[in-house]
Structure formats: structure tokens, C-alpha cells
Scaffold this motif. Sequence first.
Motif, short mmCIF file in Angstrom:
data_model
loop_
_atom_site.label_atom_id
_atom_site.label_comp_id
_atom_site.label_asym_id
_atom_site.label_seq_id
_atom_site.Cartn_x
_atom_site.Cartn_y
_atom_site.Cartn_z
N ARG A 145 43.51 -12.30 69.49
CA ARG A 145 44.10 -12.42 68.15
C ARG A 145 45.32 -13.32 68.17
N MET A 146 46.15 -13.18 69.18
CA MET A 146 47.34 -14.02 69.28
C MET A 146 46.96 -15.49 69.45
N THR A 147 45.92 -15.76 70.22
CA THR A 147 45.44 -17.13 70.39
C THR A 147 44.98 -17.71 69.06
N ASP A 148 44.28 -16.89 68.27
CA ASP A 148 43.86 -17.35 66.94
C ASP A 148 45.07 -17.65 66.06
N HIS A 149 46.08 -16.79 66.12
CA HIS A 149 47.29 -17.01 65.32
C HIS A 149 48.02 -18.29 65.74
N TYR B 188 41.22 -3.63 77.73
CA TYR B 188 40.46 -4.04 76.54
C TYR B 188 41.41 -4.34 75.37
N ASP B 189 42.36 -3.45 75.14
CA ASP B 189 43.33 -3.67 74.05
C ASP B 189 44.14 -4.93 74.29
N MET B 190 44.58 -5.13 75.52
CA MET B 190 45.37 -6.32 75.84
C MET B 190 44.54 -7.58 75.64
N SER B 191 43.28 -7.54 76.04
CA SER B 191 42.41 -8.70 75.89
C SER B 191 42.17 -9.03 74.41
N SER B 192 41.91 -8.00 73.60
CA SER B 192 41.67 -8.26 72.18
C SER B 192 42.95 -8.74 71.49
N ASN B 193 44.10 -8.21 71.87
CA ASN B 193 45.37 -8.68 71.29
C ASN B 193 45.67 -10.12 71.70
N MET B 194 45.33 -10.49 72.92
CA MET B 194 45.52 -11.88 73.36
C MET B 194 44.61 -12.82 72.57
#
Length: 98
Positions: A34-38, A26-32
Amino acid sequence: MNSKAGQIFIWICAGLLALAFVKLMYDMSSNMARMTDHVGSLAKDVSAMQLSMTSMSDDIVKMRESMQRMDANIQSMGTAVEQGGKVFKQWDPTQMMR
């Protein structure tokens, strides 16, 4: 009974490991996400910067052309002042008074 307690302990540990793995995913998915948005935001910024640089380049070309015209006008004015000075030197002030 000892064997049964061992099995329960193993199942509890396996459950905890499964929960930890789910949390990690879950953490990895949410960080990915956010990274995609960035990365998307960065791409927009780079695109805007490219447009700004193109505009700035056009402005620099126009400024260079303007400075060349200004330099030519200054040289023309210098030539006119120089010629006026030569004519003025030829005048005789005593004849001008007559």
C-alpha cells in the motif's frame, strides 16, 4: 508425564509464535505494498504539479508582456490626449465661429 506436557506446551507456544510471526510478516508486506502504491501516486501528482507550475510560469510571462504592451498603449494614449489638449487650447472659439 510432566515432562511430556511441558514439551507439548512449548510446541504449542512455538506454533503460536510462528503463527503470530507469519501474521506480522503478512501485515507488513501488505502495508509495504500500500505504501508503494501511495508513493507511486505521489510521484504522479508531483509530476503533474511540475507541469502545472511550468504552464503557470509561462502564463505569468505572457501576462507580464501583455501588461507591458497595455502600459505602453496607455502612455501613448496619454501623450495623444495631452497633445490634443495643447492644440485645443490654441484654438480661438470666436475664430472658429466665423
